[in-house]
Design an enzyme around this catalytic site. Structure first.
Site, PDB file in Angstrom:
ATOM      1  N   SER A   1       0.861  -1.193   0.000  1.00 37.16           N
ATOM      2  CA  SER A   1       0.000   0.000   0.000  1.00 37.16           C
ATOM      3  C   SER A   1       0.891   1.235   0.000  1.00 37.16           C
ATOM      4  O   SER A   1       2.044   1.180   0.450  1.00 37.16           O
ATOM      5  CB  SER A   1      -0.858   0.000   1.266  1.00 37.16           C
ATOM      6  OG  SER A   1      -1.440   1.276   1.470  1.00 37.16           O
TER       7      SER A   1
ATOM      8  N   TYR B   1      -1.128  -1.330  10.658  1.00 33.19           N
ATOM      9  CA  TYR B   1      -1.414  -1.605   9.239  1.00 33.19           C
ATOM     10  C   TYR B   1      -0.295  -1.045   8.353  1.00 33.19           C
ATOM     11  O   TYR B   1       0.247  -1.744   7.496  1.00 33.19           O
ATOM     12  CB  TYR B   1      -2.762  -0.995   8.854  1.00 33.19           C
ATOM     13  CG  TYR B   1      -3.107  -1.138   7.395  1.00 33.19           C
ATOM     14  CD1 TYR B   1      -3.566  -2.347   6.891  1.00 33.19           C
ATOM     15  CD2 TYR B   1      -2.968  -0.068   6.507  1.00 33.19           C
ATOM     16  CE1 TYR B   1      -3.874  -2.490   5.534  1.00 33.19           C
ATOM     17  CE2 TYR B   1      -3.279  -0.203   5.154  1.00 33.19           C
ATOM     18  CZ  TYR B   1      -3.730  -1.412   4.672  1.00 33.19           C
ATOM     19  OH  TYR B   1      -4.034  -1.553   3.338  1.00 33.19           O
TER      20      TYR B   1
HETATM   21  N1  LIG Z   1      -8.924  -0.388  -0.599  1.00 33.79           N
HETATM   22  C1  LIG Z   1      -7.863   0.384  -0.418  1.00 33.79           C
HETATM   23  O1  LIG Z   1      -7.971   1.633  -0.346  1.00 33.79           O
HETATM   24  C2  LIG Z   1      -6.502  -0.245  -0.342  1.00 33.79           C
HETATM   25  C3  LIG Z   1      -5.380   0.586  -0.478  1.00 33.79           C
HETATM   26  C4  LIG Z   1      -4.114   0.025  -0.417  1.00 33.79           C
HETATM   27  C5  LIG Z   1      -3.949  -1.327  -0.234  1.00 33.79           C
HETATM   28  N2  LIG Z   1      -5.043  -2.130  -0.079  1.00 33.79           N
HETATM   29  C6  LIG Z   1      -4.821  -3.563   0.129  1.00 33.79           C
HETATM   30  O2  LIG Z   1      -5.490  -4.284  -0.894  1.00 33.79           O
HETATM   31  C7  LIG Z   1      -5.821  -5.586  -0.413  1.00 33.79           C
HETATM   32  C8  LIG Z   1      -7.301  -5.843  -0.680  1.00 33.79           C
HETATM   33  O3  LIG Z   1      -8.037  -4.907   0.075  1.00 33.79           O
HETATM   34  P1  LIG Z   1      -9.512  -4.430  -0.281  1.00 33.79           P
HETATM   35  O4  LIG Z   1      -9.561  -2.967  -0.080  1.00 33.79           O
HETATM   36  O5  LIG Z   1      -9.924  -5.023  -1.568  1.00 33.79           O
HETATM   37  O6  LIG Z   1     -10.261  -5.072   0.965  1.00 33.79           O
HETATM   38  P2  LIG Z   1     -11.616  -5.906   1.112  1.00 33.79           P
HETATM   39  O7  LIG Z   1     -12.621  -5.485   0.109  1.00 33.79           O
HETATM   40  O8  LIG Z   1     -11.946  -5.822   2.561  1.00 33.79           O
HETATM   41  O9  LIG Z   1     -11.116  -7.363   0.759  1.00 33.79           O
HETATM   42  C9  LIG Z   1     -10.268  -8.072   1.603  1.00 33.79           C
HETATM   43  C10 LIG Z   1     -10.242  -9.507   1.150  1.00 33.79           C
HETATM   44  O10 LIG Z   1      -9.409 -10.238   2.052  1.00 33.79           O
HETATM   45  C11 LIG Z   1     -10.142 -11.342   2.549  1.00 33.79           C
HETATM   46  N3  LIG Z   1      -9.762 -11.640   3.925  1.00 33.79           N
HETATM   47  C12 LIG Z   1      -9.843 -10.809   5.008  1.00 33.79           C
HETATM   48  N4  LIG Z   1      -9.454 -11.457   6.109  1.00 33.79           N
HETATM   49  C13 LIG Z   1      -9.115 -12.722   5.712  1.00 33.79           C
HETATM   50  C14 LIG Z   1      -8.647 -13.873   6.397  1.00 33.79           C
HETATM   51  N5  LIG Z   1      -8.462 -13.856   7.735  1.00 33.79           N
HETATM   52  N6  LIG Z   1      -8.423 -14.998   5.688  1.00 33.79           N
HETATM   53  C15 LIG Z   1      -8.628 -15.028   4.353  1.00 33.79           C
HETATM   54  N7  LIG Z   1      -9.061 -13.978   3.653  1.00 33.79           N
HETATM   55  C16 LIG Z   1      -9.300 -12.835   4.328  1.00 33.79           C
HETATM   56  C17 LIG Z   1     -11.613 -10.921   2.479  1.00 33.79           C
HETATM   57  O11 LIG Z   1     -12.461 -12.056   2.328  1.00 33.79           O
HETATM   58  P3  LIG Z   1     -13.309 -12.775   3.486  1.00 33.79           P
HETATM   59  O12 LIG Z   1     -13.879 -11.694   4.349  1.00 33.79           O
HETATM   60  O13 LIG Z   1     -14.335 -13.541   2.711  1.00 33.79           O
HETATM   61  O14 LIG Z   1     -12.330 -13.650   4.179  1.00 33.79           O
HETATM   62  C18 LIG Z   1     -11.633 -10.133   1.191  1.00 33.79           C
HETATM   63  O15 LIG Z   1     -11.772 -10.999   0.091  1.00 33.79           O
HETATM   64  C19 LIG Z   1      -5.446  -5.603   1.060  1.00 33.79           C
HETATM   65  O16 LIG Z   1      -4.184  -6.208   1.226  1.00 33.79           O
HETATM   66  C20 LIG Z   1      -5.380  -4.129   1.425  1.00 33.79           C
HETATM   67  O17 LIG Z   1      -4.534  -3.889   2.520  1.00 33.79           O
HETATM   68  C21 LIG Z   1      -6.312  -1.623  -0.137  1.00 33.79           C
END
Ligand SMILES: NC(=O)c1ccc[n+]([C@@H]2O[C@H](COP(=O)([O-])OP(=O)(O)OC[C@H]3O[C@@H](n4cnc5c(N)ncnc54)[C@H](OP(=O)(O)O)[C@@H]3O)[C@@H](O)[C@H]2O)c1
Length: 255
Positions: free
Chosen positions: A140, A153
């Site tokens: 990130s 985080y």
């Molecule tokens: N959105 C942003 O602004 C942003 C910015 C920078 C980086 N990121 C990174 O991008 C990645 C995806 O984030 P997102 O924003 O798309 O988040 P999200 O919509 O909350 O998706 C997170 C995913 O991770 C899975 N997950 C969470 N806890 C888990 C566990 N204990 N075991 C297995 N799977 C798990 C969730 O599925 P289940 O709940 O079904 O397990 C979901 O599919 C993350 O690494 C996040 O840190 C996001």
């Protein structure tokens, strides 16, 4: 050399950026293994992708903070290898470090760091032996700056960026690409107000996949965030800390 990956395992594919990775990979013709806790969402996604793109999709329902579940995924990676591993599953607890239960913050480390390392360690030796493969780790922008309000985080994402860049250097020239994807704010649910700073999750997934195919060490999607990167490197840290703190306080006050 550019690589097109014919099989991939994506963690956190049940929503957000991970779901977009799965969709984009299927559109590129890759057979998939999708991993997350919510099996119903993974099953629905698998049915749709099989129907639309005629690819094979295997579902593994796993909580990657639980060692028994993680073992299953590691076993899958060792015994039926994939060409691309996308370590996308990630979680962040927001608030003052002292006020968030320590268990929540340790779960972040368990998922964002330990699971990512374990799965990478399960997949990489086979890739090196075959002389091809890719690992795309989702870090990130918050890994590059102080992150008051999400200290743990931000630290996990700094770890992922550093770990991935070091691995990229270790394996370079051996046919295996390791890439850190470092998105800024990304809209993960439809219906949010469009904002110039926010990225679309489809664009983030596409940029990450293009980068790992091309063998780049680092990918920062979006012109707005590419423009910020040089400033992050040269701004004095006290200034950066003060600005980050102000942003966090404003966000906390507006809630
Ligand atoms: N959105 C942003 O602004 C942003 C910015 C920078 C980086 N990121 C990174 O991008 C990645 C995806 O984030 P997102 O924003 O798309 O988040 P999200 O919509 O909350 O998706 C997170 C995913 O991770 C899975 N997950 C969470 N806890 C888990 C566990 N204990 N075991 C297995 N799977 C798990 C969730 O599925 P289940 O709940 O079904 O397990 C979901 O599919 C993350 O690494 C996040 O840190 C996001």
């Amino acid at each position: 050399m550019r690589q097109a990956f014919r099989t991939a395992l994506v963690t956190g594919a049940s929503s957000g950026i991970g779901e977009s990775f799965a969709r984009e990979l299927a559109a590129r013709g890759a057979d998939l293994v999708v991993v997350a806790r919510r099996a119903d969402r993974l099953d629905a996604l698998a049915r749709e992708l099989v129907e639309r793109y005629r690819v094979a999709v295997e579902v593994i329902a796993a909580d990657l903070t639980r060692s028994a579940d993680r073992d299953e995924v590691e076993h899958r990676l060792k015994n039926e290898p994939v060409e691309l591993l996308v370590n996308n599953a990630g979680y962040g607890a927001f608030g003052a470090f002292a006020e968030i239960p320590i268990g929540d913050q340790l779960r972040e480390v368990e998922l964002n760091v330990n699971a990512l390392m374990r799965l990478t360690h399960a997949a990489l030796p086979g890739m090196l032996a075959r002389g091809r493969g890719g690992v795309l780790n989702v870090a990130s922008m918050s890994g590059f700056a102080p992150s008051p309000g999400s200290a743990a985080y931000g630290a996990t994402k700094a770890y992922v960026a550093s770990f991935s860049e070091s691995l990229h250097a270790e394996v370079i020239g051996q046919g295996v690409h390791v890439t850190a994807l470092c998105p800024g704010f990304t809209r993960t649910e439809d219906g949010h107000e469009p904002h110039p700073l926010w990225l679309r999750r489809e664009d983030v997934a596409r940029a990450g996949l293009d980068a790992v195919e091309a063998g780049r060490a680092l990918c920062v999607p979006g012109v707005q965030y590419k423009a910020v990167m040089p400033a992050l490197k040269v701004l004095p840290r006290p200034l950066l800390r003060a600005a980050a703190n102000r942003l966090w306080k404003q966000a906390a006050d507006s809630q």
